[in-house]
Design a protein around this motif. Structure first.
Motif, PDB file in Angstrom:
ATOM      1  N   ARG A   1      28.349  47.520  58.490  1.00  0.00           N
ATOM      2  CA  ARG A   1      27.863  48.311  59.616  1.00  0.00           C
ATOM      3  C   ARG A   1      27.408  47.448  60.785  1.00  0.00           C
ATOM      4  N   VAL A   2      26.631  46.420  60.510  1.00  0.00           N
ATOM      5  CA  VAL A   2      26.032  45.628  61.589  1.00  0.00           C
ATOM      6  C   VAL A   2      26.974  44.553  62.118  1.00  0.00           C
ATOM      7  N   LEU A   3      27.692  43.861  61.225  1.00  0.00           N
ATOM      8  CA  LEU A   3      28.557  42.773  61.678  1.00  0.00           C
ATOM      9  C   LEU A   3      30.031  43.143  61.708  1.00  0.00           C
ATOM     10  N   GLY A   4      30.370  44.362  61.260  1.00  0.00           N
ATOM     11  CA  GLY A   4      31.756  44.809  61.320  1.00  0.00           C
ATOM     12  C   GLY A   4      32.674  44.098  60.338  1.00  0.00           C
ATOM     13  N   LEU A   5      32.111  43.565  59.258  1.00  0.00           N
ATOM     14  CA  LEU A   5      32.912  42.840  58.275  1.00  0.00           C
ATOM     15  C   LEU A   5      33.489  43.791  57.236  1.00  0.00           C
ATOM     16  N   SER A   6      34.709  43.530  56.812  1.00  0.00           N
ATOM     17  CA  SER A   6      35.355  44.312  55.759  1.00  0.00           C
ATOM     18  C   SER A   6      35.473  43.442  54.514  1.00  0.00           C
ATOM     19  N   PRO A   7      35.099  43.981  53.355  1.00  0.00           N
ATOM     20  CA  PRO A   7      35.197  43.178  52.139  1.00  0.00           C
ATOM     21  C   PRO A   7      36.644  42.798  51.815  1.00  0.00           C
ATOM     22  N   LEU A   8      36.832  41.535  51.518  1.00  0.00           N
ATOM     23  CA  LEU A   8      38.099  41.037  51.016  1.00  0.00           C
ATOM     24  C   LEU A   8      38.179  41.345  49.516  1.00  0.00           C
ATOM     25  N   PHE A   9      37.011  41.296  48.876  1.00  0.00           N
ATOM     26  CA  PHE A   9      36.885  41.533  47.440  1.00  0.00           C
ATOM     27  C   PHE A   9      35.477  42.052  47.202  1.00  0.00           C
ATOM     28  N   ALA A  10      35.341  43.082  46.358  1.00  0.00           N
ATOM     29  CA  ALA A  10      34.009  43.629  46.081  1.00  0.00           C
ATOM     30  C   ALA A  10      33.946  44.181  44.663  1.00  0.00           C
ATOM     31  N   GLU A  11      32.858  43.844  43.989  1.00  0.00           N
ATOM     32  CA  GLU A  11      32.518  44.452  42.705  1.00  0.00           C
ATOM     33  C   GLU A  11      30.999  44.408  42.586  1.00  0.00           C
ATOM     34  N   ASP A  12      30.467  44.802  41.449  1.00  0.00           N
ATOM     35  CA  ASP A  12      29.014  44.913  41.315  1.00  0.00           C
ATOM     36  C   ASP A  12      28.260  43.613  41.579  1.00  0.00           C
ATOM     37  N   ARG A  13      28.802  42.472  41.144  1.00  0.00           N
ATOM     38  CA  ARG A  13      28.051  41.218  41.249  1.00  0.00           C
ATOM     39  C   ARG A  13      28.432  40.347  42.433  1.00  0.00           C
ATOM     40  N   ILE A  14      29.535  40.685  43.141  1.00  0.00           N
ATOM     41  CA  ILE A  14      30.010  39.822  44.225  1.00  0.00           C
ATOM     42  C   ILE A  14      30.735  40.644  45.296  1.00  0.00           C
ATOM     43  N   THR A  15      30.529  40.254  46.541  1.00  0.00           N
ATOM     44  CA  THR A  15      31.316  40.783  47.658  1.00  0.00           C
ATOM     45  C   THR A  15      31.706  39.589  48.520  1.00  0.00           C
TER      46      THR A  15
ATOM     47  N   ILE B   1      29.946  35.077  51.183  1.00  0.00           N
ATOM     48  CA  ILE B   1      29.915  35.673  49.852  1.00  0.00           C
ATOM     49  C   ILE B   1      28.512  36.174  49.548  1.00  0.00           C
ATOM     50  N   LEU B   2      28.433  37.425  49.121  1.00  0.00           N
ATOM     51  CA  LEU B   2      27.181  37.988  48.627  1.00  0.00           C
ATOM     52  C   LEU B   2      27.252  37.997  47.106  1.00  0.00           C
ATOM     53  N   PHE B   3      26.250  37.433  46.457  1.00  0.00           N
ATOM     54  CA  PHE B   3      26.121  37.495  45.004  1.00  0.00           C
ATOM     55  C   PHE B   3      24.890  38.307  44.670  1.00  0.00           C
ATOM     56  N   ALA B   4      24.990  39.165  43.672  1.00  0.00           N
ATOM     57  CA  ALA B   4      23.805  39.851  43.177  1.00  0.00           C
ATOM     58  C   ALA B   4      22.886  38.783  42.593  1.00  0.00           C
ATOM     59  N   ARG B   5      21.652  38.760  43.053  1.00  0.00           N
ATOM     60  CA  ARG B   5      20.684  37.757  42.608  1.00  0.00           C
ATOM     61  C   ARG B   5      20.591  37.764  41.079  1.00  0.00           C
ATOM     62  N   GLY B   6      20.687  36.601  40.489  1.00  0.00           N
ATOM     63  CA  GLY B   6      20.585  36.465  39.039  1.00  0.00           C
ATOM     64  C   GLY B   6      21.888  36.668  38.286  1.00  0.00           C
ATOM     65  N   SER B   7      22.953  37.063  38.972  1.00  0.00           N
ATOM     66  CA  SER B   7      24.220  37.372  38.289  1.00  0.00           C
ATOM     67  C   SER B   7      25.108  36.149  38.086  1.00  0.00           C
ATOM     68  N   THR B   8      24.661  35.007  38.579  1.00  0.00           N
ATOM     69  CA  THR B   8      25.500  33.806  38.488  1.00  0.00           C
ATOM     70  C   THR B   8      24.798  32.693  37.707  1.00  0.00           C
ATOM     71  N   LEU B   9      23.910  33.064  36.801  1.00  0.00           N
ATOM     72  CA  LEU B   9      23.124  32.086  36.053  1.00  0.00           C
ATOM     73  C   LEU B   9      23.837  31.534  34.819  1.00  0.00           C
ATOM     74  N   GLU B  10      24.974  32.107  34.485  1.00  0.00           N
ATOM     75  CA  GLU B  10      25.759  31.651  33.337  1.00  0.00           C
ATOM     76  C   GLU B  10      27.051  31.016  33.821  1.00  0.00           C
ATOM     77  N   VAL B  11      27.579  30.098  33.034  1.00  0.00           N
ATOM     78  CA  VAL B  11      28.882  29.499  33.337  1.00  0.00           C
ATOM     79  C   VAL B  11      29.934  30.605  33.323  1.00  0.00           C
ATOM     80  N   VAL B  12      30.823  30.587  34.305  1.00  0.00           N
ATOM     81  CA  VAL B  12      31.939  31.530  34.349  1.00  0.00           C
ATOM     82  C   VAL B  12      33.202  30.754  33.987  1.00  0.00           C
TER      83      VAL B  12
END
Length: 139
Positions: free
Chosen positions: A27-41, A52-63
């Motif tokens: 809304r504010v910056l006019g950005l469109s998600p390239l990729f979006a799910e619950d833990r990352i946009t 990249i937006l990460f849900a706080r605490g969702s990246t504490l484990e090795v992926v």
């Protein structure tokens, strides 16, 4: 001597409410998600970099991916990031932020003709800066 760098590829923010933050950046910056799910946009910026937006605490484990592993990471507290805006668009951006209900916390007219910055906060308190590109092109 280090091999050459090609530039900054991504900037990451850690957010408490993904949907709220995703909506704010749309809304504010006019950005469109390239990729979006619950833990990352992931938002692609005009210069090819990504925010990249990460849900706080969702990246504490090795992926683990087919190509290797991504180490754990996270962040807390308000951080600062800056996005470049075209020369001459400061007034337009200020008006747009206000129309979106976003308060401009601070404005800086940089010395030696290095441009102008507008500072505001996102929903997680991160210090967002919109700066004209010449900020770091002159000393």
């Amino acid at each position: 001597m280090a091999p050459p760098l090609a530039g900054l590829l991504e900037t990451c923010l850690y957010v408490d409410d993904m949907e709220r933050s995703r909506d704010f950046y749309r809304r504010v910056l006019g950005l469109s998600p390239l990729f979006a799910e619950d833990r990352i946009t992931v938002f692609r910026l005009p210069d090819g970099t990504v925010l990249i937006l990460f849900a706080r605490g969702s990246t504490l484990e090795v992926v683990t991916t087919p190509g290797g592993t991504i180490p754990p990471h996270d962040g807390s507290g308000p951080i600062h990031f800056a996005l470049a805006i075209p020369e001459g668009s400061v007034d337009e951006w200020r008006d747009h932020l206000v129309a979106c209900g976003v308060s401009v916390e601070s404005e800086v007219e940089w010395s030696k003709g290095r441009g102008h910055s507008l500072y505001f906060r996102d929903p997680d308190g991160h210090a967002a800066e919109l700066a004209t590109r010449e900020l770091w092109t002159r000393s």
